[in-house]
Design a protein around this motif. Structure first.
Motif, PDB file in Angstrom:
ATOM      1  N   ASN A   1     -17.237 -10.481   9.659  1.00 51.31           N
ATOM      2  CA  ASN A   1     -17.835 -11.823   9.159  1.00 51.31           C
ATOM      3  C   ASN A   1     -18.988 -11.598  10.254  1.00 51.31           C
ATOM      4  O   ASN A   1     -19.903 -12.706  10.214  1.00 51.31           O
TER       5      ASN A   1
ATOM      6  N   GLN B   1     -13.914  -9.164   4.445  1.00 45.92           N
ATOM      7  CA  GLN B   1     -14.404  -9.564   3.142  1.00 45.92           C
ATOM      8  C   GLN B   1     -14.573  -8.788   1.847  1.00 45.92           C
ATOM      9  O   GLN B   1     -15.629  -7.524   2.305  1.00 45.92           O
TER      10      GLN B   1
ATOM     11  N   PRO C   1     -12.028 -12.114  10.279  1.00 42.97           N
ATOM     12  CA  PRO C   1     -12.330 -12.572   9.089  1.00 42.97           C
ATOM     13  C   PRO C   1     -13.069 -10.884   7.873  1.00 42.97           C
ATOM     14  O   PRO C   1     -13.708 -11.266   8.866  1.00 42.97           O
TER      15      PRO C   1
ATOM     16  N   LEU D   1      -8.468 -19.117   4.550  1.00 43.06           N
ATOM     17  CA  LEU D   1      -8.911 -18.571   4.149  1.00 43.06           C
ATOM     18  C   LEU D   1      -8.547 -18.779   2.598  1.00 43.06           C
ATOM     19  O   LEU D   1      -9.344 -18.316   1.161  1.00 43.06           O
TER      20      LEU D   1
ATOM     21  N   HIS E   1      -4.589 -17.168   7.166  1.00 43.80           N
ATOM     22  CA  HIS E   1      -4.907 -16.618   6.185  1.00 43.80           C
ATOM     23  C   HIS E   1      -4.184 -18.475   5.654  1.00 43.80           C
ATOM     24  O   HIS E   1      -4.880 -18.106   4.221  1.00 43.80           O
TER      25      HIS E   1
ATOM     26  N   TRP F   1     -16.014 -19.396  10.611  1.00 42.58           N
ATOM     27  CA  TRP F   1     -14.790 -18.172  10.545  1.00 42.58           C
ATOM     28  C   TRP F   1     -14.557 -17.924  12.260  1.00 42.58           C
ATOM     29  O   TRP F   1     -13.768 -17.220  12.787  1.00 42.58           O
TER      30      TRP F   1
ATOM     31  N   TYR G   1     -10.997 -14.410  15.617  1.00 38.42           N
ATOM     32  CA  TYR G   1     -10.225 -14.170  14.095  1.00 38.42           C
ATOM     33  C   TYR G   1     -11.465 -12.985  13.842  1.00 38.42           C
ATOM     34  O   TYR G   1     -12.626 -13.878  13.608  1.00 38.42           O
TER      35      TYR G   1
ATOM     36  N   TYR H   1     -10.659 -11.767   0.836  1.00 39.92           N
ATOM     37  CA  TYR H   1     -10.802 -12.210   2.426  1.00 39.92           C
ATOM     38  C   TYR H   1      -9.946 -11.175   2.689  1.00 39.92           C
ATOM     39  O   TYR H   1      -8.584 -11.102   1.733  1.00 39.92           O
ATOM     40  N   ASN H   2     -10.205 -10.215   3.389  1.00 39.19           N
ATOM     41  CA  ASN H   2      -8.835  -9.524   4.552  1.00 39.19           C
ATOM     42  C   ASN H   2      -8.983  -9.123   6.445  1.00 39.19           C
ATOM     43  O   ASN H   2      -9.858 -10.441   5.893  1.00 39.19           O
ATOM     44  N   ASP H   3      -8.328  -8.762   6.662  1.00 42.66           N
ATOM     45  CA  ASP H   3      -7.488  -8.972   8.278  1.00 42.66           C
ATOM     46  C   ASP H   3      -8.905  -8.016   9.031  1.00 42.66           C
ATOM     47  O   ASP H   3      -8.628  -6.380   8.865  1.00 42.66           O
TER      48      ASP H   3
ATOM     49  N   ARG I   1      -3.658  -7.137   5.322  1.00 40.37           N
ATOM     50  CA  ARG I   1      -3.331  -7.275   5.930  1.00 40.37           C
ATOM     51  C   ARG I   1      -2.030  -7.082   6.579  1.00 40.37           C
ATOM     52  O   ARG I   1      -1.464  -6.957   8.076  1.00 40.37           O
TER      53      ARG I   1
ATOM     54  N   SER J   1      -5.925  -6.724  -0.454  1.00 38.69           N
ATOM     55  CA  SER J   1      -6.312  -7.278   0.675  1.00 38.69           C
ATOM     56  C   SER J   1      -5.391  -8.137   1.408  1.00 38.69           C
ATOM     57  O   SER J   1      -4.941  -7.984   2.506  1.00 38.69           O
TER      58      SER J   1
END
Length: 341
Positions: free
Chosen positions: A100, A246, A244, A129, A126, A113, A242, A151-153, A277, A273
């Protein structure tokens, strides 16, 4: 301005875009779809990012009966995060898995974010998002030529440095800390008392090794994969940002796909995703043990003063940006995120 008067880099971009369009058209005519999927993470197949993109590739190719081919370009082969996003905007790259950090330069609302301590924990992140607020930010991407798919982590981010453990804000004073090219992140680290140094990820190891910067902040898996433990002694579990990522796609290219292919890619992005995670949650536990075994000294952080500084010094500066010019709306948006379950 005529093409003759343009610089060589601009000519190259135009020529590549024209070539991409011609090739895409030809491929569509034969029913084949080729996807270049770029990211600037590492090449370790066990890294959660690679677990995710590999799952995406497998699902898309299998579900399309081979009519879609996914070629993964990891480790910044097609450029750093910002370059990948720009390539997607121009249609030179079909898809990316991008952190991000640079996204606020394309969609200001994405800075939401990046705000420090905006999320209490991973479940809170989560839920936001994947819920209404997250979807409202996703929709903004089409205005800049990008299709936001999922979105993924990247996990929560932690400070490392080679000078001392960070227990409190006072311990950051005088340290030069590398951050991503994110306005929010620069402002935050400065507000915490350090000197923020925005820098490309690819330059970071050498900068740490040579003492250009004293420290940096990243999730545990990247601290390990980039071998920062070789040039950093202390890992402080601040969890201040955090992180994220994407899955995004070129909107113009997306519109050339038939509905069946769009559905296959969209669903695979969501499922990849989820896989990514889950992989990261397990990986981070393992990484803490590995980093300690490689000599890093790991400590907890007293967060109250950091959180207070975030609320008082950072959030108000972004109310107007996040509210599209309406500071009250921006403040309400932040409060809605923090109030979410």
């Amino acid at each position: 301005m005529t093409i003759e008067k343009m610089g060589s880099s601009v000519k190259c971009i135009i020529a590549t875009s024209i070539l991409f369009t011609a090739l895409s058209t030809a491929a569509s005519a034969h029913g084949a779809v080729n996807i270049k999927l770029a990211h600037n993470g590492n090449t370790n197949p066990d890294d959660p990012q690679n677990v995710g993109v590999s799952a995406f590739k497998e699902m898309v190719e299998e579900r399309s009966n081979g009519s879609i081919n996914v070629q993964i370009y990891p480790a910044g082969q097609l450029g750093d995060a910002r370059t990948i996003v720009e390539g997607i905007q121009l249609g030179m790259i079909e898809m990316g898995d991008v952190e991000n950090g640079p996204m606020g330069g394309f969609v200001p609302e994405a800075m939401l974010w990046d705000l420090p301590f905006i999320f209490r924990d991973i479940d809170h992140a989560h839920n936001v998002l994947d819920g209404e607020i997250g979807r409202s930010v996703q929709e903004k991407y089409t205005d800049v030529g990008i299709r936001h798919l999922a979105y993924n982590d990247g996990g929560f981010r932690y400070f490392t440095n080679d000078q001392r453990p960070i227990h409190s804000m006072e311990d950051l004073e005088g340290l030069k800390i590398r951050v991503m090219e994110s306005e929010v992140m620069v402002d935050t680290v400065n507000a915490f008392g350090a000197s923020a140094v925005p820098m490309s990820f690819g330059e970071l190891y050498t900068a740490l090794q040579q003492g250009v910067v004293d420290g940096q902040e990243n999730p545990m898996n990247l601290i390990y994969s980039q071998r920062f433990y070789e040039v950093q002694d202390y890992l402080s579990l601040s969890g201040h940002f955090y992180y994220p990522r994407q899955y995004i796609a070129a909107e113009a290219w997306w519109q050339t796909l038939d509905e069946e292919h769009q559905d296959i890619i969209s669903q695979a992005a969501l499922e990849a995703s989820s896989i990514q995670r889950s992989s990261l949650a397990e990986y981070e536990v393992e990484m803490r043990n590995v980093l300690e075994s490689n000599g890093m000294k790991i400590n907890e952080v007293e967060k109250d003063a950091f959180i207070e500084a975030a609320f008082e010094k950072i959030y108000p500066d972004y109310y107007e940006i996040l509210g599209s010019g309406d500071a009250t709306r921006g403040e309400e948006l932040i409060k809605a995120v923090m109030a979410a379950e």
